[in-house]
Design a protein around this motif. Structure first.
Motif, mmCIF file in Angstrom:
data_model
loop_
_atom_site.group_PDB
_atom_site.id
_atom_site.type_symbol
_atom_site.label_atom_id
_atom_site.label_comp_id
_atom_site.label_asym_id
_atom_site.label_seq_id
_atom_site.Cartn_x
_atom_site.Cartn_y
_atom_site.Cartn_z
ATOM 1 N N ILE A 42 13.088 -30.357 19.440
ATOM 2 C CA ILE A 42 14.282 -29.658 18.958
ATOM 3 C C ILE A 42 13.849 -28.459 18.128
ATOM 4 N N ILE A 44 15.062 -25.582 15.491
ATOM 5 C CA ILE A 44 16.132 -25.466 14.498
ATOM 6 C C ILE A 44 15.950 -24.182 13.698
ATOM 7 N N GLN A 135 20.676 -25.429 16.645
ATOM 8 C CA GLN A 135 19.641 -26.310 17.177
ATOM 9 C C GLN A 135 19.629 -26.180 18.695
#
Ligand code: ADP
Ligand code: MG
Length: 325
Positions: A42, A44, A135
């Motif tokens: 992920i 971010i 995200q």
């Protein structure tokens, strides 16, 4: 804020048309819950826009929303990530329905286009400011980093550079809005297009990448310092829009602006010689051109060349609301 004012505001943000299957729990509880895909990391990123610093307090809220979300999406693009979720921390002096209407329109239009879902946030009273946390997901180990450039790599940028600074000068009334293309350039300042598809396409081809938020010279500097390298840039190769050249009336001046213009949200990336031949193919379905503007070398610093000869232009990085024209 009082609870009635607060529910009023919340009502605005719970109205996104599209919703994602991987959002298990969206706006309404103490936290959002999302289900990340397998074999992905992920990415971010958070950015704040403050009224008076990043946008004028009386700017159209629709354009402000686009600018806020586009600049955050651009960070995901620069990593090669696919947008998934966003949260919004909004601070405003008082609930202003007209402003919120416009803001939501601009925000959800862009969010729906990139299939990114607003999953939560916070609403507080105070001077107008917008903080977004975006995200996105990227296949494990494939994120594009700022580090990774090597001697001999070619330097590319997407799109054209300089329009954003020219547009800003119109917004700030430093340049007359009767000059050629003033309105087009003003719009380009607010309505940049995050290069999400380009970032994804470059994942396996580029050795490093970032998005241009502080000006090409300043941002390319970040790539070079993270790998202890230098660069030679052919200023005549820098892609410029015809509108910018006509607006400033001279190509050389347009080149100087393009080197310093911030908030462009184009990508700057490096490509090893072995992958150079693939650039045109991988970019062909992304809707944006990539232009080779120079090459990475040993040492440090950025050399500007015109017909092979070094030029000594005094350039500065971009500072919000500071003139570069
Ligand atoms: P808490 O006090 O537990 O932080 P809040 O009352 O601030 O909860 O928020 C209630 C719900 O509304 C949460 O799910 C939060 O994420 C959401 N929310 C609050 N403000 C915003 C906003 N500006 N945009 C999107 N969601 C928001
Ligand atoms: Mg809260």
């Amino acid at each position: 804020m009082s609870s009635s004012e607060f529910s009023l505001i919340k009502q605005y943000f719970a109205k996104q048309k599209s919703s994602r299957k991987d959002v298990i729990l969206g706006i309404g509880d103490d936290c959002a819950i999302v289900a990340p895909p397998a074999n992905s990391h992920i990415a971010i990123s958070t950015d704040t826009l403050v009224a008076g610093t990043h946008f004028l307090i009386d700017a159209d809220p629709k354009s402000v929303a686009h600018k806020a979300l586009a600049s955050n999406l651009s960070d995901l693009a620069a990593m090669g990530a696919t947008p998934s979720w966003v949260s919004l921390a909004l601070t405003m002096p008082e609930p202003d329905e007209k402003w919120l209407d416009g803001f939501c329109q601009g925000f959800f239009e862009l969010a729906d286009y990139f299939n990114i879902q607003l999953i939560g946030g916070d609403t507080t009273k105070g001077p107008l400011s917008i903080t977004l946390t975006v995200q996105g997901t990227v296949p494990e180990g494939e994120a594009l980093l700022r580090s990774g450039a090597e001697i001999g790599d070619w330097i590319y940028v997407t799109g054209t550079l300089g329009d954003s600074a020219a547009g800003l000068s119109v917004i700030l009334n430093e340049q007359s809005d009767t000059k050629p293309h003033a309105k087009v350039l003003e719009r380009r300042h607010y309505y940049s297009q995050p290069r999400i598809l380009a970032g994804q396409a470059l994942r396996t081809v580029a050795s490093s990448a970032l998005d241009i938020s502080d000006g090409l010279i300043a941002d390319l500097g970040h790539i070079l310092t993270s790998s202890n390298l230098s660069a030679a840039i052919d200023v005549d190769a820098i892609p410029l829009s015809a509108e910018l050249i006509e607006f400033v009336g001279c190509e050389e001046q347009a080149q100087k602006i393009a080197l310093q213009s911030g908030e462009e949200y184009e990508l700057c990336f490096t490509v090893p010689e072995t992958n150079k031949g693939m650039i045109e193919t991988v970019m062909s379905h992304t809707g944006v051109n990539a232009t080779c503007i120079g090459q990475v070398g040993a040492g440090s610093g950025i050399k500007l060349l015109k017909q092979g000869k070094q030029v000594e232009w005094t350039l500065v990085g971009f500072d919000h609301f500071r003139k570069v024209l």
